[in-house]
Scaffold this active site. Structure first.
Site, PDB file in Angstrom:
ATOM      1  N   ASP A  65      -6.001 -12.875  10.860  1.00 25.71           N
ATOM      2  CA  ASP A  65      -4.752 -12.695  10.201  1.00 25.71           C
ATOM      3  C   ASP A  65      -5.018 -13.235   8.922  1.00 25.71           C
ATOM      4  O   ASP A  65      -5.196 -14.375   8.663  1.00 25.71           O
ATOM      5  CB  ASP A  65      -3.990 -13.199  11.098  1.00 25.71           C
ATOM      6  CG  ASP A  65      -2.484 -13.198  10.422  1.00 25.71           C
ATOM      7  OD1 ASP A  65      -2.219 -12.299   9.566  1.00 25.71           O
ATOM      8  OD2 ASP A  65      -1.571 -13.768  10.988  1.00 25.71           O
ATOM      9  N   GLY A  66      -4.955 -12.553   7.812  1.00 27.32           N
ATOM     10  CA  GLY A  66      -4.864 -13.001   6.667  1.00 27.32           C
ATOM     11  C   GLY A  66      -5.858 -12.152   5.584  1.00 27.32           C
ATOM     12  O   GLY A  66      -7.180 -12.543   5.895  1.00 27.32           O
ATOM     13  N   GLY A  67      -5.510 -11.706   4.408  1.00 29.18           N
ATOM     14  CA  GLY A  67      -6.334 -11.096   3.529  1.00 29.18           C
ATOM     15  C   GLY A  67      -7.332  -9.932   4.078  1.00 29.18           C
ATOM     16  O   GLY A  67      -8.430  -9.749   3.510  1.00 29.18           O
TER      17      GLY A  67
ATOM     18  N   SER B  56       1.599  -6.485   9.851  1.00 30.87           N
ATOM     19  CA  SER B  56       2.488  -7.651   9.713  1.00 30.87           C
ATOM     20  C   SER B  56       3.455  -7.105   9.037  1.00 30.87           C
ATOM     21  O   SER B  56       3.425  -6.845   7.801  1.00 30.87           O
ATOM     22  CB  SER B  56       1.671  -8.606   9.146  1.00 30.87           C
ATOM     23  OG  SER B  56       2.497  -9.774   8.797  1.00 30.87           O
TER      24      SER B  56
ATOM     25  N   MET C  45       4.721 -19.712  13.192  1.00 35.93           N
ATOM     26  CA  MET C  45       4.089 -20.823  12.277  1.00 35.93           C
ATOM     27  C   MET C  45       5.297 -21.827  11.964  1.00 35.93           C
ATOM     28  O   MET C  45       6.075 -21.933  11.021  1.00 35.93           O
ATOM     29  CB  MET C  45       3.588 -20.210  10.836  1.00 35.93           C
ATOM     30  CG  MET C  45       2.294 -19.452  11.065  1.00 35.93           C
ATOM     31  SD  MET C  45       2.248 -18.022   9.642  1.00 35.93           S
ATOM     32  CE  MET C  45       3.247 -16.781  10.404  1.00 35.93           C
TER      33      MET C  45
ATOM     34  N   HIS D 193       4.115 -14.457  15.953  1.00 35.43           N
ATOM     35  CA  HIS D 193       3.246 -15.454  15.568  1.00 35.43           C
ATOM     36  C   HIS D 193       4.105 -16.696  15.039  1.00 35.43           C
ATOM     37  O   HIS D 193       4.708 -16.585  13.753  1.00 35.43           O
ATOM     38  CB  HIS D 193       2.364 -14.853  14.112  1.00 35.43           C
ATOM     39  CG  HIS D 193       1.350 -15.855  13.701  1.00 35.43           C
ATOM     40  ND1 HIS D 193       0.803 -15.607  12.509  1.00 35.43           N
ATOM     41  CD2 HIS D 193       1.045 -17.236  13.975  1.00 35.43           C
ATOM     42  CE1 HIS D 193       0.031 -16.694  11.980  1.00 35.43           C
ATOM     43  NE2 HIS D 193       0.036 -17.712  12.997  1.00 35.43           N
TER      44      HIS D 193
ATOM     45  N   MET E 264       8.317 -18.121  10.101  1.00 33.61           N
ATOM     46  CA  MET E 264       7.999 -19.692   9.495  1.00 33.61           C
ATOM     47  C   MET E 264       9.254 -20.121   9.225  1.00 33.61           C
ATOM     48  O   MET E 264      10.390 -19.722   9.191  1.00 33.61           O
ATOM     49  CB  MET E 264       7.576 -18.943   8.006  1.00 33.61           C
ATOM     50  CG  MET E 264       6.109 -17.988   8.151  1.00 33.61           C
ATOM     51  SD  MET E 264       5.377 -17.775   6.486  1.00 33.61           S
ATOM     52  CE  MET E 264       4.336 -16.458   6.923  1.00 33.61           C
TER      53      MET E 264
ATOM     54  N   HIS F 107       3.202  -7.064  14.386  1.00 32.82           N
ATOM     55  CA  HIS F 107       3.101  -8.597  14.165  1.00 32.82           C
ATOM     56  C   HIS F 107       4.036  -9.144  13.426  1.00 32.82           C
ATOM     57  O   HIS F 107       4.568  -8.574  12.349  1.00 32.82           O
ATOM     58  CB  HIS F 107       1.579  -8.880  13.442  1.00 32.82           C
ATOM     59  CG  HIS F 107       1.248 -10.235  13.014  1.00 32.82           C
ATOM     60  ND1 HIS F 107       0.558 -10.937  14.117  1.00 32.82           N
ATOM     61  CD2 HIS F 107       1.492 -11.056  12.117  1.00 32.82           C
ATOM     62  CE1 HIS F 107       0.159 -12.294  13.847  1.00 32.82           C
ATOM     63  NE2 HIS F 107       0.977 -12.320  12.473  1.00 32.82           N
TER      64      HIS F 107
ATOM     65  N   MET G  19      -6.939 -17.705  11.875  1.00 30.59           N
ATOM     66  CA  MET G  19      -6.275 -17.578  10.478  1.00 30.59           C
ATOM     67  C   MET G  19      -7.288 -17.432   9.488  1.00 30.59           C
ATOM     68  O   MET G  19      -8.165 -18.450   9.562  1.00 30.59           O
ATOM     69  CB  MET G  19      -5.475 -18.636   9.958  1.00 30.59           C
ATOM     70  CG  MET G  19      -4.166 -18.475  10.799  1.00 30.59           C
ATOM     71  SD  MET G  19      -3.066 -17.148  10.865  1.00 30.59           S
ATOM     72  CE  MET G  19      -2.907 -16.997   8.959  1.00 30.59           C
TER      73      MET G  19
ATOM     74  N   ASP H  27       5.778 -12.343  11.837  1.00 32.70           N
ATOM     75  CA  ASP H  27       5.514 -13.761  11.202  1.00 32.70           C
ATOM     76  C   ASP H  27       6.770 -14.758  11.138  1.00 32.70           C
ATOM     77  O   ASP H  27       7.682 -14.312  10.461  1.00 32.70           O
ATOM     78  CB  ASP H  27       4.974 -13.839   9.873  1.00 32.70           C
ATOM     79  CG  ASP H  27       3.530 -13.209   9.978  1.00 32.70           C
ATOM     80  OD1 ASP H  27       2.766 -13.798  10.714  1.00 32.70           O
ATOM     81  OD2 ASP H  27       2.988 -12.227   9.302  1.00 32.70           O
TER      82      ASP H  27
ATOM     83  N   GLY I 225      -1.056  -7.049   6.639  1.00 30.44           N
ATOM     84  CA  GLY I 225       0.314  -6.838   5.952  1.00 30.44           C
ATOM     85  C   GLY I 225       0.218  -6.083   4.680  1.00 30.44           C
ATOM     86  O   GLY I 225       0.564  -4.994   4.687  1.00 30.44           O
ATOM     87  N   SER I 226      -0.084  -6.841   3.621  1.00 25.28           N
ATOM     88  CA  SER I 226       0.138  -6.286   2.326  1.00 25.28           C
ATOM     89  C   SER I 226      -1.111  -4.793   2.386  1.00 25.28           C
ATOM     90  O   SER I 226      -0.522  -3.728   1.649  1.00 25.28           O
ATOM     91  CB  SER I 226      -0.607  -7.111   1.236  1.00 25.28           C
ATOM     92  OG  SER I 226      -1.569  -7.898   1.518  1.00 25.28           O
TER      93      SER I 226
HETATM   94  C1  DX5 Z   1       0.124 -15.275   6.839  1.00 21.42           C
HETATM   95  C2  DX5 Z   1       0.699 -14.351   7.825  1.00 21.42           C
HETATM   96  C3  DX5 Z   1      -0.030 -13.205   7.953  1.00 21.42           C
HETATM   97  C4  DX5 Z   1       0.539 -12.283   6.863  1.00 21.42           C
HETATM   98  C5  DX5 Z   1      -0.789 -11.397   6.315  1.00 21.42           C
HETATM   99  O1  DX5 Z   1       0.502 -16.565   6.786  1.00 21.42           O
HETATM  100  O2  DX5 Z   1       0.425 -14.953   9.157  1.00 21.42           O
HETATM  101  O3  DX5 Z   1       0.520 -12.353   9.406  1.00 21.42           O
HETATM  102  O4  DX5 Z   1       1.310 -11.383   6.909  1.00 21.42           O
HETATM  103  O5  DX5 Z   1      -0.662 -10.726   5.249  1.00 21.42           O
HETATM  104  P1  DX5 Z   1      -2.053  -9.974   4.557  1.00 21.42           P
HETATM  105  O6  DX5 Z   1      -2.392  -9.093   5.291  1.00 21.42           O
HETATM  106  O7  DX5 Z   1      -1.302  -9.546   3.076  1.00 21.42           O
HETATM  107  O8  DX5 Z   1      -2.938 -11.123   4.159  1.00 21.42           O
HETATM  108 ZN    ZN Z   2       0.650 -13.657  10.982  1.00 28.08          ZN
END
Ligand code: DX5
Ligand code: ZN
Length: 216
Positions: free
Chosen positions: A172-174, A6, A65, A63, A34, A30, A134, A32, A194-195
């Protein structure tokens, strides 16, 4: 298992440089999007996607959002998205929105926030190419994985089996090296990170380590 880094956690001042770091190991990129309404954060729009399209051959996994996604599907499709995922919570006429995405000849996904039950998408499962579960509340990178989502992923995998469907399950997420194997075991086909990838010393090596963790 497919890996979708991401770019939310990439360096936006050097976005292309960061994308090049993962280009060879990633299966999807990916992206994102927003809007500051559906989620309390603002990121990127179709112009950025269009600019990146010229420089990357990875499939773009967009994605959304955002509220009123119907208004922007055409723009993202024309900017070079290969998949567009909308949130169930943002779509009053979800079936119509999914058909609209597919009308551009690209893949359609539907996403659920952690608190939204699987039942809310039961009657569109046959129409989608992927379901994005999510595993954090959307809006930000670097949040903590919500453990109860393992069960949700497993339930979705069983539902898919019972219905004889073939959509992919994306999470997706964490997600990091310590939970990826369990996620794949639960039913995840596509891992978004992502991170864990972009904040590591060597993003390409981290992708390899993700794949290794799943093979073990
Ligand atoms: C959060 C996003 C994710 C985000 C995940 O709302 O949809 O795609 O980048 O980031 P990590 O992997 O750091 O949780
Ligand atoms: Zn995402």
């Amino acid at each position: 298992m497919k890996i979708a880094p991401s770019i939310l956690s990439a360096n936006f001042a050097n976005l292309l440089e960061d994308i090049k770091k993962v280009e060879k190991g990633a299966d999807l990129l990916h992206i994102d999007v927003m809007d500051g309404h559906f989620v309390p954060n603002i990121t990127i729009g179709p112009v950025v996607v269009k600019s990146l399209r010229k420089f990357s051959s990875l499939p773009f996994d967009v994605h959304l959002m955002i509220e009123n996604p119907d208004l922007y599907i055409e723009d993202f499709a024309n900017s070079g998205a290969d998949n567009i995922t909308v949130h169930q919570e943002a779509c009053l006429h979800l079936h119509r929105t999914i058909q609209k995405i597919k009308g551009y000849g690209i893949k359609a996904g539907v996403s659920l926030n952690p608190a939204t039950p699987l039942e809310t998408i039961k009657y569109v499962l046959q129409d989608v190419d992927m379901v994005l579960i999510m595993t954090v509340n959307p809006g930000f990178g670097g949040q903590k994985f919500i453990d109860t989502m393992f069960k949700k992923i497993e339930d979705l995998r069983l539902l898919r089996e019972n219905l004889g469907l073939k959509f992919e399950i994306e999470v997706d997420g964490g997600i990091n090296l310590s939970n990826v194997a369990e996620l794949v075991k639960a039913g995840a086909d596509i891992i978004v990170a992502g991170s864990a990838i972009f904040e590591s010393q060597n993003p390409m090596e981290t992708i390899e380590r993700f794949k290794e963790a799943v093979r073990k």
